[in-house]
Design a protein around this motif. Structure first.
Motif, mmCIF file in Angstrom:
data_model
loop_
_atom_site.group_PDB
_atom_site.id
_atom_site.type_symbol
_atom_site.label_atom_id
_atom_site.label_comp_id
_atom_site.label_asym_id
_atom_site.label_seq_id
_atom_site.Cartn_x
_atom_site.Cartn_y
_atom_site.Cartn_z
ATOM 1 N N ARG A 179 0.838 -1.208 0.000
ATOM 2 C CA ARG A 179 0.000 0.000 0.000
ATOM 3 C C ARG A 179 0.874 1.260 0.000
ATOM 4 O O ARG A 179 0.612 2.216 -0.717
ATOM 5 C CB ARG A 179 -0.908 -0.015 1.232
ATOM 6 N N GLU B 110 4.867 10.355 0.974
ATOM 7 C CA GLU B 110 4.706 11.253 -0.184
ATOM 8 C C GLU B 110 5.342 12.601 0.139
ATOM 9 O O GLU B 110 6.153 13.122 -0.602
ATOM 10 C CB GLU B 110 3.228 11.469 -0.499
ATOM 11 N N GLU C 293 -9.242 10.886 1.759
ATOM 12 C CA GLU C 293 -9.029 10.233 3.052
ATOM 13 C C GLU C 293 -10.363 9.854 3.710
ATOM 14 O O GLU C 293 -10.512 8.738 4.204
ATOM 15 C CB GLU C 293 -8.201 11.137 3.976
ATOM 16 N N LYS D 219 0.953 12.567 -9.119
ATOM 17 C CA LYS D 219 0.528 13.930 -8.757
ATOM 18 C C LYS D 219 1.599 14.943 -9.158
ATOM 19 O O LYS D 219 1.286 16.008 -9.690
ATOM 20 C CB LYS D 219 0.299 14.037 -7.241
HETATM 21 O O1 LIG Z 1 -5.017 8.933 -2.972
HETATM 22 C C1 LIG Z 1 -4.155 9.796 -2.789
HETATM 23 O O2 LIG Z 1 -4.231 10.926 -3.324
HETATM 24 C C2 LIG Z 1 -3.010 9.521 -1.918
HETATM 25 O O3 LIG Z 1 -2.123 10.327 -1.843
HETATM 26 C C3 LIG Z 1 -2.984 8.283 -1.074
HETATM 27 C C4 LIG Z 1 -3.478 8.518 0.331
HETATM 28 C C5 LIG Z 1 -3.631 7.104 0.999
HETATM 29 O O4 LIG Z 1 -2.729 6.700 1.706
HETATM 30 O O5 LIG Z 1 -4.667 6.480 0.746
HETATM 31 C C6 LIG Z 1 -2.485 9.319 1.090
HETATM 32 C C7 LIG Z 1 -2.634 10.676 1.276
HETATM 33 C C8 LIG Z 1 -3.777 11.437 0.803
HETATM 34 O O6 LIG Z 1 -4.146 12.434 1.715
HETATM 35 C C9 LIG Z 1 -4.911 10.564 0.454
HETATM 36 C C10 LIG Z 1 -4.778 9.222 0.308
#
Ligand SMILES: O=C(O)C(=O)C[C@]1(C(=O)O)C=C[C@@H](O)C=C1
Length: 368
Positions: A32, A94, A59, A43
């Motif tokens: 994951r 990230e 989230e 991104k």
């Molecule tokens: O889906 C995203 O945009 C991600 O960066 C992954 C993820 C996750 O771990 O699920 C992590 C950080 C974001 O705030 C939202 C979700």
């Protein structure tokens, strides 16, 4: 004897199973995390300079899905909390977030920040609500967490007033059940001569303090954590604060949950440079700052567009504008995201009916 070893075998069997599951979980969590790294690359390639790694709407969607799919026996809140931490760690891979909160360490605002973002963000204790706004505006912190209202004591007017001039937006909200405890270096209640706490916390525990410490002086300080820090240096003093403060300042808890109202809850806002995208399922909220012409029926005229479009208002608060031109401004929360077509229409009508009109942000209802 035989029976004992049979029990031992059974225990070993289950523990071996747990060990195997833990390894499987570790493999899946690592996979994951690698996916989150891929998301970060995508991104970065798509957004260029201004990448938004943190996505509140995604989230809450993840947490809602987990809660809905939860087969038990763990409680829904509990599984959501676990996934909250997994996502927090993935986001830190990230990009680690810097989150400012109303300090010092150990305040309820810090607990709210961690409840919302998980433990993998870096939290920064700042001394005032004004400083939190300034640091986030300047970009030295990505987000800020500030208290906005308490179910017993009402609004935190300083936070609302900051929105009159700040360009920051509301990205999210957090509700925290507040439990106050009496803590001290001494373990003897009779030795307490002074009780330190934030003015609101002293008020929230007035009944208990009247009954158990009628002769102790009550001294209001800037925060509960500051109260704990001060009480840690005085033999005959106590603080009213949360458990985190007792741990940080190594104080003994003399009495637990001394708040007069058992449902005592504080709502916090997460502030940042932009608000959240729609999370869907009608589970978003929008906060507005408005003022109307100072004439009979002014507020009624202002709110008519909401009723006309069937939008429910969950909160209204008035504050003196302090600008001279308008007497009062209104802080209004409505259900729905500003991009929902019905909400967008109502907001356009509202804009036309208002003297001052500012969307403070659309954000998802808290899952935790
Ligand atoms: O889906 C995203 O945009 C991600 O960066 C992954 C993820 C996750 O771990 O699920 C992590 C950080 C974001 O705030 C939202 C979700």
């Amino acid at each position: 004897m035989e029976d004992k070893s049979a029990k031992g075998d059974a225990l070993d069997d289950v523990r071996n199973r747990i060990d195997a599951i833990d390894l499987e979980l570790l493999g899946l969590i690592s996979e994951r995390a690698r996916c989150a790294q891929q998301v970060a690359h995508i991104k970065t390639a798509a957004d260029g300079g201004q990448v938004q790694f943190y996505r509140p709407e995604r989230e809450v969607a993840v947490l809602r899905r987990i809660k809905a799919a939860n087969p038990g026996p763990l409680d829904g809140e509990e599984v959501a909390r676990l996934f909250r931490e997994i996502m927090s760690a993935c986001l830190a891979l990230e990009r680690p977030l810097n989150v400012a909160f109303l300090g010092p360490a150990g305040t309820f605002t810090q607990a709210a920040a961690i409840k919302h973002f998980g433990h993998s963000v870096k939290t920064f204790a700042l001394a005032t609500i004004g400083e939190i706004f300034r640091e986030v505006e300047a970009g030295s912190c990505d987000f800020g967490v500030v208290p906005v209202e308490n179910s017993t004591e009402g609004v935190v007017s300083h936070t609302l007033d900051m929105f009159m001039t700040s360009p920051l937006m509301i990205t999210g909200e957090v509700s925290l059940r507040i439990h106050h405890h009496l803590m001290s270096v001494t373990e003897d209640l009779c030795a307490i001569r002074t009780v330190y706490s934030h003015q609101q916390s002293l008020a929230q525990c007035r009944g208990w303090l009247d009954r158990h410490l009628p002769n102790a002086d009550r001294v209001a300080v800037g925060s509960n954590a500051e109260a704990a820090r001060t009480a840690a240096t005085e033999e005959d003093a106590a603080a009213v604060a949360g458990l985190q403060a007792a741990e940080i300042y190594r104080l003994a808890v003399l009495a637990e949950r001394i708040e007069d109202e058992p449902g005592n809850t504080t709502r916090f806002l997460v502030i940042g440079p932009q608000d959240s995208r729609p999370s869907g399922q009608g589970q978003d909220k929008t906060s507005l700052l408005l003022s109307c012409r100072n004439q009979a029926g002014g507020l009624h005229t202002l709110l008519t567009p909401l009723a006309a479009h069937g939008i429910s208002m969950t909160r209204i608060e008035s504050r003196p504008s302090r600008r001279g031109i308008w007497d009062y401004v209104f802080f209004i929360d409505i259900m729905g995201h500003r991009d929902d077509p019905k909400v967008a229409l109502a907001l356009e009508n509202l804009r036309q009916a208002s003297l001052l009109f500012k969307v403070l942000g659309s954000y998802p209802l808290a899952v935790l």
